[in-house]
Design a protein around this motif. Structure first.
Motif, PDB file in Angstrom:
ATOM      1  N   GLU A  51       0.765  -1.193  -0.030  1.00  0.00           N
ATOM      2  CA  GLU A  51      -0.105  -0.050  -0.048  1.00  0.00           C
ATOM      3  C   GLU A  51       0.811   1.159   0.045  1.00  0.00           C
ATOM      4  O   GLU A  51       0.320   2.315  -0.137  1.00  0.00           O
ATOM      5  CB  GLU A  51      -0.839  -0.015   1.233  1.00  0.00           C
ATOM      6  N   GLY A  52       2.196   1.286   0.470  1.00  0.00           N
ATOM      7  CA  GLY A  52       2.863   2.392   0.619  1.00  0.00           C
ATOM      8  C   GLY A  52       2.430   3.253   1.685  1.00  0.00           C
ATOM      9  O   GLY A  52       2.781   4.417   1.552  1.00  0.00           O
ATOM     10  N   MET A  53       2.044   2.455   2.499  1.00  0.00           N
ATOM     11  CA  MET A  53       1.468   3.248   3.716  1.00  0.00           C
ATOM     12  C   MET A  53       1.734   2.740   5.195  1.00  0.00           C
ATOM     13  O   MET A  53       1.936   1.406   5.189  1.00  0.00           O
ATOM     14  CB  MET A  53       0.016   3.434   3.728  1.00  0.00           C
ATOM     15  N   ALA A  54       1.875   3.353   6.071  1.00  0.00           N
ATOM     16  CA  ALA A  54       2.391   2.660   7.455  1.00  0.00           C
ATOM     17  C   ALA A  54       0.925   3.207   8.166  1.00  0.00           C
ATOM     18  O   ALA A  54       0.350   4.048   8.083  1.00  0.00           O
ATOM     19  CB  ALA A  54       3.482   3.449   8.147  1.00  0.00           C
ATOM     20  N   TYR A  55       0.705   2.182   9.163  1.00  0.00           N
ATOM     21  CA  TYR A  55      -0.497   2.622  10.105  1.00  0.00           C
ATOM     22  C   TYR A  55      -0.032   2.258  11.440  1.00  0.00           C
ATOM     23  O   TYR A  55       0.840   1.579  11.758  1.00  0.00           O
ATOM     24  CB  TYR A  55      -1.566   1.483   9.706  1.00  0.00           C
ATOM     25  N   ALA A  56      -0.702   3.149  12.511  1.00  0.00           N
ATOM     26  CA  ALA A  56      -0.208   3.015  13.895  1.00  0.00           C
ATOM     27  C   ALA A  56      -1.481   3.080  14.782  1.00  0.00           C
ATOM     28  O   ALA A  56      -2.521   3.907  14.480  1.00  0.00           O
ATOM     29  CB  ALA A  56       0.644   4.042  14.252  1.00  0.00           C
ATOM     30  N   ALA A  57      -1.664   2.114  15.429  1.00  0.00           N
ATOM     31  CA  ALA A  57      -2.687   1.880  16.444  1.00  0.00           C
ATOM     32  C   ALA A  57      -2.464   2.579  17.649  1.00  0.00           C
ATOM     33  O   ALA A  57      -1.702   2.141  18.500  1.00  0.00           O
ATOM     34  CB  ALA A  57      -3.035   0.203  16.807  1.00  0.00           C
ATOM     35  N   VAL A  58      -2.821   3.785  17.667  1.00  0.00           N
ATOM     36  CA  VAL A  58      -2.531   4.705  18.905  1.00  0.00           C
ATOM     37  C   VAL A  58      -3.790   4.646  19.912  1.00  0.00           C
ATOM     38  O   VAL A  58      -4.931   5.237  19.645  1.00  0.00           O
ATOM     39  CB  VAL A  58      -2.286   6.294  18.402  1.00  0.00           C
ATOM     40  N   ASN A  59      -3.395   4.362  21.014  1.00  0.00           N
ATOM     41  CA  ASN A  59      -4.804   4.035  21.947  1.00  0.00           C
ATOM     42  C   ASN A  59      -4.358   4.953  23.260  1.00  0.00           C
ATOM     43  O   ASN A  59      -3.806   4.588  24.369  1.00  0.00           O
ATOM     44  CB  ASN A  59      -4.544   2.621  22.364  1.00  0.00           C
ATOM     45  N   SER A  60      -5.094   6.201  23.057  1.00  0.00           N
ATOM     46  CA  SER A  60      -4.841   7.273  24.138  1.00  0.00           C
ATOM     47  C   SER A  60      -6.057   6.684  25.497  1.00  0.00           C
ATOM     48  O   SER A  60      -7.041   6.087  25.113  1.00  0.00           O
ATOM     49  CB  SER A  60      -5.631   8.166  23.852  1.00  0.00           C
ATOM     50  N   PHE A  61      -5.379   6.624  26.500  1.00  0.00           N
ATOM     51  CA  PHE A  61      -6.207   6.138  27.623  1.00  0.00           C
ATOM     52  C   PHE A  61      -7.355   6.893  28.010  1.00  0.00           C
ATOM     53  O   PHE A  61      -8.144   6.525  28.253  1.00  0.00           O
ATOM     54  CB  PHE A  61      -4.923   6.240  28.981  1.00  0.00           C
TER      55      PHE A  61
END
Lengths: 361, 89
Positions: A51-61
């Protein structure tokens, strides 16, 4: 702003206090591109070369989970929304545990595994999501109970050849598979350890898969680090085969495939009562799909009582394969020769929850 | 009415710390803000519609105890503060 050179290998390290992105052209001289989402847990982050893309699962408390994206890995875009259950469900997505592309069979599709356990699908890079209701409404759901880490859908394995097939792992519940694009799901537990059930008889749910991976050459072969045991799935036999013999412990969390068929890597931990490495940092490798294991320690610390979580082991798909291991103590170890020798990529990071690695073409 | 945003959410409003909201309930105000700042409401409310467990909302200086924002009445001239709770580790 830092620019990651094309042709690098990138290692994305999700920690309890943000995301670190490392890069190297030779997989030896690692440089830190930057630290992102400072102070916020990042349970999983990966670059998808297709995909040429990075993904980040950012889990704010406080403010909940969001899957950010980036083409450069150094400048991140917040999407319009995060995965969310329907209001009438009574559930609320607490964390995104895993985010992965649909692969060659489903280009342009992004999947997220969440807590409380569920699978979400996006066709617009995470701007909008739809739950895969067939899994959410599985008839066994009333019996799903959370493990120590929560009721999380932690592993998503799209089939690289068939968009209708997928395997997922849910902690303390089961491995499930779909062969019809997610409309229906079947537990995939035959052969898994059932030693904690009072009568030790197999059940449909109540197992504890920790991590799953597909074999690099034969995607119908799966490897699993279970709460009790390392297993190999043989499609022809329709069951898991225990391949723990030769390991110092059957307990562990992380697992990653090699780049050649029959190759996988695990990091055994002492026991489920003592979730640290047994006196030394050692990675175990099989080249025979679990029939035999080699202990790999060159360059790794000893004595060492370290903890490697379920997303803490990764491979980069190159040949020879690079393998990367992150610890709760804040280290990232790496090999670029398939495991014979290890070096330190980074130390003194925040507790590592996730490591992924990929070519950055 | 004034709605004061916490630092972590100001990016939704292009960096503004205070924005103007309209509505007769807190839910309506958040919907109004979400229409102009897409995604903001989801950071304040759970998928169930309740105020997130670790988000505190103050109305004219008083802590909003009611978890359902549709049951919180507001009016022009009110001031709403949205704050993260002091929790975590």
């Amino acid at each position: 702003m830092t620019t990651i050179p094309k042709g690098s290998t990138v290692v994305m390290v999700g920690t309890r206090k943000g995301l670190y992105v490392f890069h190297a052209k030779d997989r030896a001289r690692w440089r830190l591109a930057g630290r992102y989402f400072e102070g916020v847990p990042v349970h999983n982050a990966r670059y998808d070369p297709l995909e040429g893309m990075a993904y980040a699962a950012v889990n704010s408390f406080q403010f909940g989970p969001i899957v950010h994206r980036s083409k450069t890995l150094t400048k991140w875009t917040r999407p319009k929304s995060g995965p969310a259950y329907p209001k009438k469900s009574g559930w609320s997505v607490a964390k995104v545990w895993n985010v992965i592309g649909g692969g060659p069979a489903e280009p342009g599709v992004l999947y997220a595994g969440v807590e409380p356990a569920g699978l979400f699908r996006s066709e617009d890079d995470g701007d909008s999501w739809r739950q895969v209701a067939g899994l959410t409404r599985h008839p066994t759901r009333p019996k799903w109970q959370p493990g120590n880490g929560g009721l999380c859908l932690h592993t998503i394995l799209p089939d690289p050849k068939d968009a209708k097939r997928m395997v997922v792992g849910i902690s303390a519940v089961a491995v499930f598979r779909t062969d019809d694009g997610g409309d229906t799901w079947k537990p995939m537990n035959d052969g898994m350890s059932a030693r904690w059930f009072p009568d030790r008889k197999p059940r449909d749910v109540g197992y504890c898969p920790h991590k799953l991976a597909r074999d690099a050459e034969d995607p119908s072969v799966l490897y699993q680090q279970h709460h009790w045991g390392v297993f190999r799935w043989e499609e022809g036999r329709g069951r898991w085969i225990d391949v723990s013999r030769g390991l110092p412990s059957s307990f562990g969390f992380g697992l990653a495939p090699g780049s050649q068929g029959g190759t996988a890597f695990v990091v055994p931990l002492t026991s489920d009562g003592d979730r640290t490495t047994p006196g030394e940092m050692a990675v175990y490798r099989t080249k025979t799909a679990g029939r035999a294991w080699q202990r790999l320690t060159t360059g790794l610390p000893r004595p060492a009582h370290l903890t490697v979580l379920r997303e803490g082991v990764a491979s980069d798909g190159l040949d020879p394969v690079g393998v990367y291991v992150g610890t709760e103590q804040g280290q990232v170890f790496a090999t670029r020769d398939g495991g014979d020798r290890w070096d330190v990529v980074a130390d003194n990071l925040a507790p590592v929850m996730s490591v992924t690695a990929s070519p950055f073409p | 009415m004034d709605v004061v945003l916490p630092g972590a959410l100001r990016e939704y409003a292009k960096g503004a710390g205070t924005v103007q909201g309209k509505g007769r309930t807190l839910a309506a105000v958040l919907a109004d803000l979400d229409a102009r700042f897409p995604g903001l409401r989801q950071r304040v409310l759970e998928d169930t519609g309740a105020i997130r467990q670790y988000v505190n909302v103050f109305l004219n200086g008083d802590h909003v105890e009611e978890p359902d924002p549709a049951r919180v009445r507001v009016k022009d001239g009110d001031t709403v503060h949205i704050l993260p709770s002091v929790a975590g580790g």
